[in-house]
Design a protein around this motif. Sequence first.
Motif, PDB file in Angstrom:
ATOM      1  N   VAL A 196       0.722  -1.175  -0.164  1.00  0.00           N
ATOM      2  CA  VAL A 196       0.051  -0.064   0.104  1.00  0.00           C
ATOM      3  C   VAL A 196       1.059   1.192  -0.001  1.00  0.00           C
ATOM      4  N   TYR A 197       1.836   1.098   0.967  1.00  0.00           N
ATOM      5  CA  TYR A 197       2.851   2.376   0.970  1.00  0.00           C
ATOM      6  C   TYR A 197       3.592   2.702  -0.397  1.00  0.00           C
ATOM      7  N   LEU A 198       3.834   1.519  -1.207  1.00  0.00           N
ATOM      8  CA  LEU A 198       4.747   1.735  -2.402  1.00  0.00           C
ATOM      9  C   LEU A 198       3.839   2.345  -3.418  1.00  0.00           C
ATOM     10  N   LEU A 366      16.448   9.389  10.961  1.00  0.00           N
ATOM     11  CA  LEU A 366      15.907   9.316   9.550  1.00  0.00           C
ATOM     12  C   LEU A 366      14.643  10.064   9.638  1.00  0.00           C
ATOM     13  N   PHE A 367      13.831   9.988  10.470  1.00  0.00           N
ATOM     14  CA  PHE A 367      12.526  10.749  10.587  1.00  0.00           C
ATOM     15  C   PHE A 367      12.750  12.333  10.744  1.00  0.00           C
ATOM     16  N   ARG A 368      13.738  12.573  11.794  1.00  0.00           N
ATOM     17  CA  ARG A 368      14.049  13.990  12.038  1.00  0.00           C
ATOM     18  C   ARG A 368      14.461  14.583  10.770  1.00  0.00           C
ATOM     19  N   SER A 369      15.230  13.936  10.024  1.00  0.00           N
ATOM     20  CA  SER A 369      15.950  14.457   8.772  1.00  0.00           C
ATOM     21  C   SER A 369      14.991  14.215   7.485  1.00  0.00           C
ATOM     22  N   TYR A 372      11.913  10.024   4.938  1.00  0.00           N
ATOM     23  CA  TYR A 372      10.832   9.045   5.206  1.00  0.00           C
ATOM     24  C   TYR A 372      10.837   7.929   4.278  1.00  0.00           C
ATOM     25  N   LYS A 373      11.507   8.019   3.243  1.00  0.00           N
ATOM     26  CA  LYS A 373      11.182   6.548   2.153  1.00  0.00           C
ATOM     27  C   LYS A 373      12.230   5.649   2.835  1.00  0.00           C
ATOM     28  N   LEU A 374      12.955   5.843   3.591  1.00  0.00           N
ATOM     29  CA  LEU A 374      13.902   4.799   4.326  1.00  0.00           C
ATOM     30  C   LEU A 374      13.344   4.528   5.638  1.00  0.00           C
ATOM     31  N   ALA A 375      12.827   5.534   6.246  1.00  0.00           N
ATOM     32  CA  ALA A 375      12.405   5.282   7.796  1.00  0.00           C
ATOM     33  C   ALA A 375      11.001   4.600   7.671  1.00  0.00           C
ATOM     34  N   ILE A 376      10.095   4.967   6.719  1.00  0.00           N
ATOM     35  CA  ILE A 376       8.614   4.175   6.857  1.00  0.00           C
ATOM     36  C   ILE A 376       8.793   2.833   6.596  1.00  0.00           C
TER      37      ILE A 376
END
Length: 428
Positions: A196-198, A366-369, A372-376
Motif C-alpha cells: 500500500v505504501y509503495l 531518519l524521521f527528523r531528517s 521518510y522513504k527509508l524510515a517508513i
Amino acid sequence: MNKIIDFGVKHPVLITAILCFIFYFLPFKPVPFGDLDQIHIGILDLLKYILNGFQGNINIEKGFLTLFCYLIPYSFVYTFHNDQLFLLSGIIFNCVFVCLSIRLLFKAFAIMDFTKKTKFYTLLILCLFPIHIYYAMGILGEAFGFFAIAAFVYIWVKINYAHEYSSKDFVYLGLSLVLLYGIKPNMIPFIGVFMVYLFLCKFKINYKLIFGSIILIIPVLIFMEKKLDKSDFEFKNTVFRNQILWSRFELRDEPFNWMPQHGRDEFASNDYWNNLKKRAELDSICTKYKYDKTSYYIQWVKNDIFDNPLLTLRQYSLKFFQSQSFFISPLLKSNKNKVVKYGIHIYINLINYVLIFSGIWMMYYLFRSKKYKLAIPFLFLWGWSLLYVFVFHSEQRYMFPIRPMLIFLFAYCINVIELKKNKNAYSL
C-alpha cells in the motif's frame, strides 16, 4: 591498520565465507534439522512427490518456499539417502545465501556512499557476533529469510538513492518479499502494508503495476500450499492457537525468566506449565460444547488482554527486550562456571544491543531528517516484527529476519558519526 581496513572493505564476502568455513568446525551449532526435523521431512516428502509423478503427501509445517529452497542442494545428494550429506549440502547452500546477503548489504552501503571506516566497523561487528552464520549451520529457514530482507534493503536503497533504476528492480523488490513470505508466512501483514505504501509513493504507474503483479505470486503460493497440505492447515491452526495462548502467559508470573521454554526439562517455568493447563481447559470446553477451537482461543485471549491491561503493558515492555536478546539454552543449562556462562551472554548481547540502540537512534534521525522513504518501510518492518512477538510466542528467531535492516541502520549510524567527526576536524 589501513591495509587491514582496505582488505576488509574490499572483501566482505570472502571474509564471510572464511567465517562460515571456520564456524562449521566449532562445537556450538543449532539443532541440525530444526524443530522435530519438520523442514527435513518436508523436503524429502517434496522430492518423493516430484519423483512419483506429483503424487503423495507433503509435510508442510514451516514456510512453504523453505522446502523449495532446500530442494536444490538435496537433489544433488538424494541418491545417497544419507542425512549427513543432506545436512552438509544444506549448510553449504545456506552459506552461499549468507554470503550473497552480505554482498547486497555492502552494495547498499556503496550506493549510500558510506565511508571506508563505516564499512569496516560494520564488517567487524558482523564478525564479532556472526549470528547470521550460526543460523546457517542447520536445515533452517533463517538464512533465506536473512537474504530476503538483505535483498529488500538493497533494492529499496537502489530505487530511492541510486542515480538510475529500472523495471527489473521492481521485479526483484517484489520477489524479495515473495521469498520473505515463503520463508516467514507471519510477515504477510508487513508485505501488505508495504505494498500500500509503495503504491502511494511517487513512482511511475508501470513500476507499481510490475511490483503488484509479482506480489500476486503470494496468493498463488497459498493456493498451492493448501492443495499440497492434506491436513487442511490443521498443524498451522494448532500452532496459531498455541502461540497466542502461550503469549498471554509469557513473563506473566516470572517476568524475568527469559530462557526459551520447551517443557522438556526442569528449567520450564511456571508460566509455561500454566499455559499448558489453560490449553487443556480450553480444549476440553471446545470438545464438550463443540466450539470452533481457533475462534474460542481468540476470544479468550482478547478478553484476557482487556481484563489485564497493566499486565499486558508490562509483558509487552519486557518482550521488547526479551525477544531481541540471545540466550544459548544448552550453555545456560550446563554446569559450566557462571563466569563463563554469563560472560558469554553479556558479550553477545552487548554487541546485539549496540545494533538495536543504534537502530533506534537512526530511526529517530531518519524521521527528523525527513528521509521518510527509508524510515517508513523500516518502521513497518520492525514494528510488525515486534507486534508479532507481543501478540504471539516470543523468541529471538522471530526477530532475526530484521537483522539486515539493523545492520544497515548501524552502518548509517557509524557513517553519520564519521561525517560529523570529519566536519568538525575540517572546521578546526
